[in-house]
Design a protein around this motif. Sequence first.
Motif, PDB file in Angstrom:
ATOM      1  N   GLU A  15      -7.492  20.736 -35.335  1.00 27.75           N
ATOM      2  CA  GLU A  15      -6.830  21.710 -34.409  1.00 27.75           C
ATOM      3  C   GLU A  15      -7.572  21.552 -32.938  1.00 27.75           C
ATOM      4  N   ASN A  28       2.205  20.037 -34.621  1.00 30.44           N
ATOM      5  CA  ASN A  28       2.720  21.287 -33.846  1.00 30.44           C
ATOM      6  C   ASN A  28       1.842  21.632 -32.997  1.00 30.44           C
ATOM      7  N   TYR A  29       2.204  22.656 -31.901  1.00 31.61           N
ATOM      8  CA  TYR A  29       1.635  23.163 -30.981  1.00 31.61           C
ATOM      9  C   TYR A  29       2.337  24.334 -30.251  1.00 31.61           C
ATOM     10  N   ILE A  43      -2.784  25.647 -28.388  1.00 31.87           N
ATOM     11  CA  ILE A  43      -3.480  24.919 -29.379  1.00 31.87           C
ATOM     12  C   ILE A  43      -2.627  23.804 -29.865  1.00 31.87           C
ATOM     13  N   PHE A  44      -3.222  22.620 -29.921  1.00 32.01           N
ATOM     14  CA  PHE A  44      -2.394  21.462 -30.578  1.00 32.01           C
ATOM     15  C   PHE A  44      -3.003  21.235 -32.195  1.00 32.01           C
ATOM     16  N   LYS A  45      -1.966  21.118 -32.805  1.00 33.04           N
ATOM     17  CA  LYS A  45      -2.385  20.520 -34.323  1.00 33.04           C
ATOM     18  C   LYS A  45      -1.888  19.438 -34.700  1.00 33.04           C
TER      19      LYS A  45
END
Lengths: 232, 430
Positions: free
Chosen positions: B370, B414-415, B419-421
């Motif tokens: 993350e 996912n983002y 936040i980018f995961k």
Amino acid sequence: MNIGICDDEIEFIEKLNIILMMTLKKTNHEIFIKYFLNGYDLLEEINKLDVLFLDYEMPLLNGIDILKKNTNKTLIIIIITKYDHIVFSTFEFGIYWFIRKSHLKNDIDKCLKKLLKEFNKNSEKFKYSSYNKSISLYFHLINYVITEKNYIKIYTDDTCYKIRETFNSISKKFNSNLFLIPSYGILINMNFIVFIDFHSSIIYLNNGKEIKISRSKKKEVKEVYGSYLTKL
Amino acid sequence: MEVILQNYNILIIDFLFTLIENFFLIKFLEIFFHKTKNISLLFSILLTLISYLFYYTVPFDFQVFGTFIVPLFLLIYCKINLPDKFTKQLLFSVLTYINLFLVDMSIYIISFFIDINILTSLVAYSFDYILIITFQRLSLIVEYFFVKYFYQTKPLYSNKTSNLIILLLIMVIIYPEVFLTKYISKSPLDFFSFTISILLFIIILFLIMLIYKNIQIDNKKIIEQEILIDTIKHEERVLKLIEDKTTEMNRIIHDLKAHKSVYHYLEENSKENEANDYLEQLKNSIMYVYTSNDVLNFILNEKAKLAKSFDIDIKYILQGDFSTSIENIDLSILIGNLLDNAIEAAKESTPKFIHVKMTQDNHKLLIDIENSFNKINVKNNSFISTKNNNKKHGFGMSNIKLIVEKYHGNEYINYDDSIFKHVCILPLKQ
């Protein structure tokens, strides 16, 4: 929610307590915070807790020893450490997250945000009542649900509830953020999934049970599980 | 032509049937695309109109060139939707066109048994004709759903396969050119042309099967090859890192004397806490995360150092025994690329952080990264970083994909705004 803090430094417990109170009093959860100065006291009451803030470096019984003896499966464990990393050689402990003493405020803010989201979900209950039976269960405690002939069987860690209901009527109550449907008639709580083998279409649960994914649901399972894993 | 123009109803029916056929052909082609532009209906109407125009305006002698309209159109449609190599576009359009062709051929063969004279029924718009075209469209639709259901792998292919495709293309063009006009148009169908039709039918089917099979084999081989290329590049990088590390060690040894005197000074002046902090700092500057896997340690520590040089707050949670995981080289490419991407994105954002969670149990290796990020460009479902060298970053992303594919794993992204995961799960063989 019952929160436990276990640390050998009383000053730190107080500091953490203030921060927790400040943040959590804005929410409408009932909060009880308990302090433990050593691991032995903690282990006696560990089953009553929902969330545990555990100091990793303690004299006598350290963090790892406590985790090894922990019997509370649904406990959300947050480790407190002075390092930027934690490394465990086993995978069983299921650490939720960790906070660093050096970045306390910052880390706790982030951690609590996540935790509250989790808890809002965990406060929802599955309710069912018929003329001779009534059931009220927290969704997060339900492992899986299976349809058998005219009955629905709801499994938790230690019990199985049998109700006379159709799958269509109950499946809508189960949120797809937490439950997935691998094939018609079955609901699985994703918190209890160890691994999904998409190659051979089998879901492994942490109680050793294996559940098959039907071909038509495979794509949906992939998507639902993906969004569960990547929830922010 | 006069007969047809007089009978508008039949013309409309004919037009509709052709439209259905073209629509499904284009839908068929879309199976190969990652993203479509929702112009399939518009395009099929255009295609139908153009082919009608062609048949009603061009003299009979040249009408045989009409065979090329459909494949040409499919190729154009491919070019619009798929920004890829030309050979790939050609492959998809040929594979799609062949379906139409096979259906036609099967009808010619069937007609031998049920004694329908195709050419006469085609012109006369009899009941047989309606029956035939309905059957044609139906088989096309069935084929479409069949392929859609079973088509899963990414089509990567070698030269051998592309040669097969060219062979197939030649056969498909020759058939209507030579046999259809020279033999089959001589009705009723004689035994010779029937045998040739059957033979061609079987050969083409066989070729298609061979191509599909080859694509699957090539797919695996090419993935391995691409990983190998990256492995070599990766080794070069590791060599450079070792060099850097040696220089760093030399520097530390050189500095050790100075550290010693600082420590003694702090200790003598009874500043024990400061002395301990100083030692802790020194320890952090040398080594940081320890797991049971040396390669993993190396990569995690190097990346942590890199992240810290950009003031990124990096946290690791590692759970499980990593001593036997996926192959070390794959592990380091995978983690290295994931962390590089995270660092690249996080260093442009505020506050800067990266949270890494790695868990390995008996079934799987789970990597959950993350990071904070600022701006993202989404293009063709792949993420391109904000840094100038777009190519390099895209390469990293595709490497992650390749390794995840190699181990039959899954990756999820996912983002939100900040936040980018990125989560990768790789199954482990027990």
